[in-house]
Design an enzyme around this catalytic site. Structure first.
Site, PDB file in Angstrom:
ATOM      1  N   ARG A 157       9.230  -2.145  -4.882  1.00  0.00           N
ATOM      2  CA  ARG A 157       8.587  -3.217  -4.732  1.00  0.00           C
ATOM      3  C   ARG A 157       8.536  -4.063  -5.844  1.00  0.00           C
ATOM      4  NH1 ARG A 157      10.307  -1.722  -1.089  1.00  0.00           N
ATOM      5  NH2 ARG A 157       9.271  -1.091   1.103  1.00  0.00           N
ATOM      6  N   SER A 232       2.404  -5.880   4.672  1.00  0.00           N
ATOM      7  CA  SER A 232       1.839  -5.108   3.906  1.00  0.00           C
ATOM      8  C   SER A 232       0.929  -5.636   2.897  1.00  0.00           C
ATOM      9  CB  SER A 232       2.717  -4.102   3.816  1.00  0.00           C
ATOM     10  OG  SER A 232       3.304  -3.524   4.906  1.00  0.00           O
ATOM     11  N   GLU A 328       0.485  -5.837  -3.035  1.00  0.00           N
ATOM     12  CA  GLU A 328       1.771  -6.278  -3.010  1.00  0.00           C
ATOM     13  C   GLU A 328       1.843  -7.832  -3.167  1.00  0.00           C
ATOM     14  OE1 GLU A 328       4.875  -5.333  -0.337  1.00  0.00           O
ATOM     15  OE2 GLU A 328       4.200  -3.255   0.013  1.00  0.00           O
TER      16      GLU A 328
END
Length: 333
Positions: A157, A232, A328
């Site tokens: 990520r 998320s 995130e």
């Protein structure tokens, strides 16, 4: 400029200035415009951001479109898509055309240009496994640059673009390397258990994988058009063997995945659920009732509301498990 409809969390936010990027002919002028602002923020689908109530940055809304074949060999096809294309629509179109390999990444919100920034991944496939190269515009030097996977410095990520100065790089096109001899990626437990894929067995098709991923995601995740969310909200933390064993000793049912170097990736959603946050509401925001990784906006929330909830969850998980959760979505001011 009102940005409520331009971020999937639906946060109340306004930009002092915004311009729209559609074609390469605008690029030299864009570089000139950016020099007049203290900061620049590139906005795609608004699916991975937490926008402050008032943005001082110049917002560049990416709206370029187009998909085609960049090159082709007997073994593979290199597909190129402009940055403003909807990611899900692009993946769906690839499946329609027989360009296979991206189907596990179906229904992820956002744009093609944002996908390599976050190095998106889902259901056993990471973007960098299918990535070939991209074309970006360097705002500071007013020049176009081709970048391969090594240049992008992908990790979990993460990428070069998340570490670079905000607003310096505008991704224009992204290319994907897709094999002509396709093999399904069905290692992810939800896919292995899916009835349609079990029935198909060795004859499973890319369309069946695509449909199964869409079905699973819709069962687990709220539609941002109905309930504001950014998908998320926390990354799955990676911990040492000692940390893993310590938590496992008190919670044998803990979800964890072995990683290289003796490390373990924990399921952030499990940690949050175990801490009792799943389904909890705090004013205008809360944790989704079906997926503890998803923070939602019930209406009228601001970045302050989301940040306060996220910090409460992080502190609780740290106190209970000694694990630090990393956010995130990118905070934008």
């Amino acid at each position: 400029m009102d940005l409520v409809s331009l971020n999937t969390l639906g946060l109340r936010s306004c930009a002092k200035a915004m311009t729209r990027y559609r074609t390469a002919s605008q690029l030299p002028e864009l570089s000139d415009i950016c020099r007049g602002y203290p900061a620049v923020f590139v906005l795609g689908g608004g699916s991975n951001v937490v926008l402050e109530s008032l943005l001082e940055s110049l917002v560049i809304k990416v709206e370029s479109t187009g998909v085609g074949v960049h090159s082709e060999t007997d073994a593979e096809i290199i597909v190129e898509a402009h940055a403003g294309e909807s990611w899900h629509a692009f993946v769906s179109g690839c499946v329609d055309r027989g360009w296979n390999g991206l189907e596990n990444l179906a229904l992820i919100p956002g744009t093609v240009g944002a996908a390599p920034v976050q190095n998106i991944g889902a259901y056993g496939v990471e973007l960098d496994q299918r990535f070939h190269s991209l074309v970006a515009w360097d705002m500071h030097e007013a020049r176009m640059v081709d970048m391969d996977a090594a240049d992008c410095r992908f990790s979990y990520r993460n990428s070069f673009f998340k570490q670079a100065a905000p607003g310096r790089w505008l991704i224009l096109k992204v290319r994907f390397q897709l094999p002509k001899q396709w093999h399904p990626s069905l290692d992810y437990p939800d896919l292995r258990r899916h009835p349609a894929l079990q029935r198909a067995a060795s004859s499973v098709t890319p369309r069946q994988v695509f449909d199964a991923v869409c079905e699973i995601r819709r069962q687990k995740l709220p539609d941002p058009a109905v309930l504001g969310n950014a998908g998320s909200f926390f990354k799955n933390p990676i911990v040492t063997l000692a940390q893993y064993e310590s938590i496992k000793a008190t919670a044998p049912e803990m979800v964890a995945y072995p990683q290289d170097g003796g490390l373990y990736k924990l399921a952030a959603g499990w940690l949050i659920d175990r801490a009792g946050w799943k389904g909890r509401r705090v004013g205008a925001v809360g944790v989704h009732e079906r997926q503890a990784l998803v923070l939602v906006n019930y209406g009228g929330a601001t970045a302050h509301d989301i940040k306060r909830l996220a910090e409460s969850i992080r502190a609780d998980v740290m106190n209970r498990f000694g694990v630090l959760l990393e956010q995130e979505p990118v905070p934008v001011s």
